[in-house]
Design a protein around this motif. Structure first.
Motif, PDB file in Angstrom:
ATOM      1  N   GLY A 229       1.893 -31.330   1.730  1.00  0.00           N
ATOM      2  CA  GLY A 229       2.412 -30.184   2.578  1.00  0.00           C
ATOM      3  C   GLY A 229       2.528 -28.919   1.686  1.00  0.00           C
ATOM      4  O   GLY A 229       3.306 -28.041   1.967  1.00  0.00           O
ATOM      5  N   ARG A 230       1.348 -28.546   0.638  1.00  0.00           N
ATOM      6  CA  ARG A 230       1.711 -27.566  -0.278  1.00  0.00           C
ATOM      7  C   ARG A 230       1.240 -26.066   0.334  1.00  0.00           C
ATOM      8  O   ARG A 230      -0.062 -26.126   0.903  1.00  0.00           O
ATOM      9  CB  ARG A 230       0.926 -27.672  -1.474  1.00  0.00           C
ATOM     10  CG  ARG A 230       1.594 -28.677  -2.387  1.00  0.00           C
ATOM     11  CD  ARG A 230       2.688 -28.159  -3.001  1.00  0.00           C
ATOM     12  NE  ARG A 230       3.332 -29.180  -3.830  1.00  0.00           N
ATOM     13  CZ  ARG A 230       4.146 -28.603  -4.771  1.00  0.00           C
ATOM     14  NH1 ARG A 230       4.392 -27.543  -5.162  1.00  0.00           N
ATOM     15  NH2 ARG A 230       4.819 -29.829  -5.604  1.00  0.00           N
ATOM     16  N   LYS A 231       2.065 -25.278   0.686  1.00  0.00           N
ATOM     17  CA  LYS A 231       1.596 -24.039   1.296  1.00  0.00           C
ATOM     18  C   LYS A 231       0.421 -23.217   0.758  1.00  0.00           C
ATOM     19  O   LYS A 231      -0.366 -22.505   1.251  1.00  0.00           O
ATOM     20  CB  LYS A 231       2.558 -23.152   1.951  1.00  0.00           C
ATOM     21  CG  LYS A 231       3.615 -22.694   0.613  1.00  0.00           C
ATOM     22  CD  LYS A 231       4.500 -21.935   1.112  1.00  0.00           C
ATOM     23  CE  LYS A 231       5.377 -21.348  -0.088  1.00  0.00           C
ATOM     24  NZ  LYS A 231       6.519 -20.419   0.173  1.00  0.00           N
ATOM     25  N   SER A 235      -1.560 -26.062   3.595  1.00  0.00           N
ATOM     26  CA  SER A 235      -1.111 -27.445   4.165  1.00  0.00           C
ATOM     27  C   SER A 235       0.362 -27.198   4.469  1.00  0.00           C
ATOM     28  O   SER A 235       0.799 -26.318   4.228  1.00  0.00           O
ATOM     29  CB  SER A 235      -1.244 -28.618   2.785  1.00  0.00           C
ATOM     30  OG  SER A 235      -0.681 -29.763   3.280  1.00  0.00           O
ATOM     31  N   SER A 236       0.849 -28.354   5.170  1.00  0.00           N
ATOM     32  CA  SER A 236       2.171 -28.138   5.602  1.00  0.00           C
ATOM     33  C   SER A 236       2.744 -29.451   6.178  1.00  0.00           C
ATOM     34  O   SER A 236       1.886 -30.641   5.875  1.00  0.00           O
ATOM     35  CB  SER A 236       2.224 -27.151   6.872  1.00  0.00           C
ATOM     36  OG  SER A 236       1.437 -28.071   7.999  1.00  0.00           O
ATOM     37  N   ALA A 237       4.240 -29.729   6.135  1.00  0.00           N
ATOM     38  CA  ALA A 237       4.622 -30.797   6.619  1.00  0.00           C
ATOM     39  C   ALA A 237       4.323 -32.054   5.603  1.00  0.00           C
ATOM     40  O   ALA A 237       4.455 -31.762   4.454  1.00  0.00           O
ATOM     41  CB  ALA A 237       4.285 -31.202   7.969  1.00  0.00           C
ATOM     42  N   ARG A 239       1.184 -33.296   5.004  1.00  0.00           N
ATOM     43  CA  ARG A 239      -0.160 -33.516   5.187  1.00  0.00           C
ATOM     44  C   ARG A 239      -0.581 -33.580   3.683  1.00  0.00           C
ATOM     45  O   ARG A 239      -0.229 -32.758   2.904  1.00  0.00           O
ATOM     46  CB  ARG A 239      -0.865 -32.388   5.677  1.00  0.00           C
ATOM     47  CG  ARG A 239      -2.232 -32.514   5.821  1.00  0.00           C
ATOM     48  CD  ARG A 239      -2.980 -31.347   6.602  1.00  0.00           C
ATOM     49  NE  ARG A 239      -4.210 -31.634   7.155  1.00  0.00           N
ATOM     50  CZ  ARG A 239      -4.945 -30.652   7.822  1.00  0.00           C
ATOM     51  NH1 ARG A 239      -4.641 -29.693   8.322  1.00  0.00           N
ATOM     52  NH2 ARG A 239      -6.225 -31.368   8.071  1.00  0.00           N
ATOM     53  N   CYS A 241      -2.718 -33.034   0.361  1.00  0.00           N
ATOM     54  CA  CYS A 241      -3.544 -32.007   0.065  1.00  0.00           C
ATOM     55  C   CYS A 241      -4.054 -31.974  -1.437  1.00  0.00           C
ATOM     56  O   CYS A 241      -4.559 -31.210  -1.926  1.00  0.00           O
ATOM     57  CB  CYS A 241      -3.127 -30.675   0.422  1.00  0.00           C
ATOM     58  SG  CYS A 241      -1.561 -30.239  -0.422  1.00  0.00           S
ATOM     59  N   GLU A 347      -6.083 -21.253   6.948  1.00  0.00           N
ATOM     60  CA  GLU A 347      -4.876 -20.517   7.336  1.00  0.00           C
ATOM     61  C   GLU A 347      -5.165 -19.740   8.392  1.00  0.00           C
ATOM     62  O   GLU A 347      -4.341 -19.574   9.178  1.00  0.00           O
ATOM     63  CB  GLU A 347      -4.332 -19.740   6.332  1.00  0.00           C
ATOM     64  CG  GLU A 347      -3.789 -20.670   5.018  1.00  0.00           C
ATOM     65  CD  GLU A 347      -3.300 -19.748   3.989  1.00  0.00           C
ATOM     66  OE1 GLU A 347      -3.068 -18.703   4.063  1.00  0.00           O
ATOM     67  OE2 GLU A 347      -2.820 -20.429   2.922  1.00  0.00           O
ATOM     68  N   GLY A 377      -6.428 -24.772   9.913  1.00  0.00           N
ATOM     69  CA  GLY A 377      -5.886 -26.100   9.586  1.00  0.00           C
ATOM     70  C   GLY A 377      -6.941 -27.083   9.368  1.00  0.00           C
ATOM     71  O   GLY A 377      -6.432 -28.080   8.868  1.00  0.00           O
TER      72      GLY A 377
END
Length: 409
Positions: A229-231, A235-237, A239, A241, A347, A377
Motif C-alpha cells: 500500500g505504498r503511496k 499503491s494503496s490499502a 495492495r 507493490c 496514478e 491503478g
C-alpha cells in the motif's frame, strides 16, 4: 526440451530460466507480454496476442496452439488446481502437484495443520459456519527470546485499518486485492468473488520467506519485507507493490530466527509435499512469525534472490524435483546489503511516450510499449535498487519512482 513458463507475468521467471537454458528452450505465455519480455524470449500474451482478459482458463486455452514438453507456472495458477492438472495431463509438470495445491490453499486444511503443529497464525474464521482458530497474542512456541521486529521503513510499512481488528480476505487471494476491514461477528461470504475468510489483523512487519523444497526437507534462500500500500509507488490499502530482501531481524538474533523459520518450512514441506520454489507470507510481531499463507510457486520476490546471492532459482527449482537441494546458508550472504523492487502503478490514465530501450538500460523491467495506454491503478513497470541499509534501498526506489513519474508527466 521445450519449457513453457506461464502465469499472469513470467518476465522474471524467464530471466532466471535463460541463465540456464537457451532461447530455443524457453517459451512464455502470460497476460502482459511487455516490451522487455518479448525482447528476451518467445512470448505469447493474452493481452496482445489473443486480445483477451486474464484468466487461468484463458492461459490453458491459449496454450493449446503451442508446443512444449514441460511447464512451470507462477501466479495465480496455484488457486486453480484443475487448470494445473490439465497442463500436467499434457506435459511434465515442474511445479507443485494439483493435490498439493488443493490442500495447502484450503483454509479448512491449512489452518488446522498450523494449529496442530504449534505454528502461530492470526485468529481466523472460515467455513460455512464460522469457526475461530488461532493463537492470537497469547504466548506461543517459537518466540525468539529478546527479539523484536526491526524498525519499519520511512512512512511505516505497517497497515493500520481504521477501527478494525479483523480483515476480510478472499480465499483465492493474490496481490492484496479485495482485502477490507471487517468485524469478528461478520460471516465469511460467498459471492461472485468466491469464498472468503475473516482473519485477525496483527500490527507488525509484513514479511515473506522464500524456500526450496523436495517434498521432505527445505532450504531457506531469502527473507524479505513486503511493501504494501505504498503511496510513493501509486499503491494503496493492502495492495502489494514490492519487496526488500535482506535482514528482517534485530542484530544478534539471526541464527535463532532462521532456525525457527526453517522448522516451519520443513513442517510445511513434509505435510503438503511441497517441491520447488515456494513463498511463505507472515507478519513479524514481537519475535513471532504469524503465518498467513503459502504461495506454492515462483513468487515475485524470487528475482531479488538472484540479484543478491549466487543462486540460480530456476535451475535449483528443477533440480529439487530430482530430490536435490542446494548447499545454501542464508546467514553467509545477508550481510551484503539490501536489494529492493517496487512496482510503479499509474496514478492517472496515461500514455507511454518514451523509448523503452532507455528504460531497459536503466534497469527498469516489465516495460510497456511506446504509445501504450495504461489506466489509473494499473502497473506501469518495475523498479530495482540496492542499498547498504534498508532505508537507503527504499529511498533509492522512491527516488527512481519520482524520476519516472516526472518523465511521464
Amino acid at each position: 526440451m521445450k519449457i513453457l513458463l506461464t502465469g499472469i507475468s513470467t518476465r522474471a521467471l524467464a530471466e532466471s530460466a535463460l541463465k540456464t537454458f537457451s532461447y530455443a528452450e524457453i517459451l512464455t505465455l502470460d497476460y502482459f507480454g511487455d516490451y522487455d519480455q518479448q525482447r528476451q524470449c518467445e512470448n505469447y500474451s493474452l493481452k496482445r496476442t489473443f486480445q483477451r482478459v486474464f484468466t487461468p482458463q484463458g492461459l490453458l486455452k491459449a496454450s493449446q496452439i503451442l508446443h512444449f514438453d514441460s511447464v512451470i507456472y507462477t501466479a495465480n495458477l496455484e488457486n486453480y488446481p484443475s487448470v494445473v492438472r490439465k497442463f500436467q495431463d499434457r506435459s511434465l509438470l515442474l511445479g507443485n502437484s494439483p493435490e498439493t495445491l488443493s490442500r495447502v490453499r484450503s483454509p479448512e486444511i491449512f489452518f488446522p495443520f498450523l494449529e496442530d503443529a504449534g505454528i502461530p497464525y492470526p485468529k481466523t474464521f472460515y467455513g460455512p459456519v464460522p469457526k475461530l482458530r488461532g493463537r492470537g497474542s497469547q504466548p506461543v512456541p517459537g518466540q525468539v527470546e529478546g527479539m523484536e521486529a526491526p524498525d519499519p521503513l520511512p512512512s511505516s510499512s505497517k497497515i493500520r485499518p481504521s477501527r478494525a481488528t479483523f480483515l476480510q480476505k478472499p480465499v483465492l487471494s493474490g496481490g492484496g486485492f479485495h482485502i477490507s476491514p471487517t468485524t469478528p461477528t461478520s460471516r465469511p461470504v460467498a459471492g461472485k468473488k468466491g469464498r472468503w475468510i475473516i482473519q485477525e489483523y496483527i500490527e507488525g512487519l509484513p514479511c515473506s520467506a522464500l524456500f526450496l523444497a523436495n517434498g521432505q526437507e527445505s532450504v531457506l534462500i531469502g527473507l524479505t519485507e513486503q511493501l504494501i500500500g505504498r503511496k510513493e509507488f501509486g499503491s494503496s490499502a493492502f495492495r502489494y507493490c514490492g519487496n526488500i530482501l535482506g535482514k528482517i531481524w534485530k542484530e544478534g538474533t539471526g541464527g535463532e530466527f532462521i532456525n525457527r523459520l526453517a522448522e516451519i518450512t520443513n513442517a510445511l514441506t513434509r505435510e503438503f509435499h511441497l517441491k520447488g520454489v515456494n513463498g511463505m507470507d507472515f507478519i513479524l510481531k514481537d519475535g513471532i512469525p504469524y503465518l498467513l499463507e503459502v504461495n506454492p510457486r515462483y513468487t515475485a520476490a524470487m528475482e531479488l534472490v538472484e540479484r543478491a546471492y549466487p543462486l540460480n532459482v530456476v535451475e535449483a527449482h528443477i533440480k529439487s524435483f530430482e530430490g536435490s537441494l542446494p548447499l545454501f546458508n542464508l546467514l553467509d550472504h545477508v550481510e551484503k546489503g539490501y536489494w529492493g523492487k517496487a512496482i510503479l502503478f499509474a496514478e492517472k490514465n496515461l500514455k507511454i511516450p518514451l523509448l523503452q530501450k532507455d528504460w531497459f538500460e536503466r534497469g527498469i523491467r516489465d516495460i510497456p510499449f511506446k504509445g501504450e495506454r495504461i489506466s489509473r491503478g494499473n502497473p506501469i513497470c518495475t523498479l530495482f535498487a540496492y542499498g547498504t541499509s534498508k532505508e537507503v534501498c527504499y529511498q533509492e526506489l522512491v527516488n527512481k519512482a519520482g524520476v519516472l513519474k516526472a518523465e511521464l508527466g
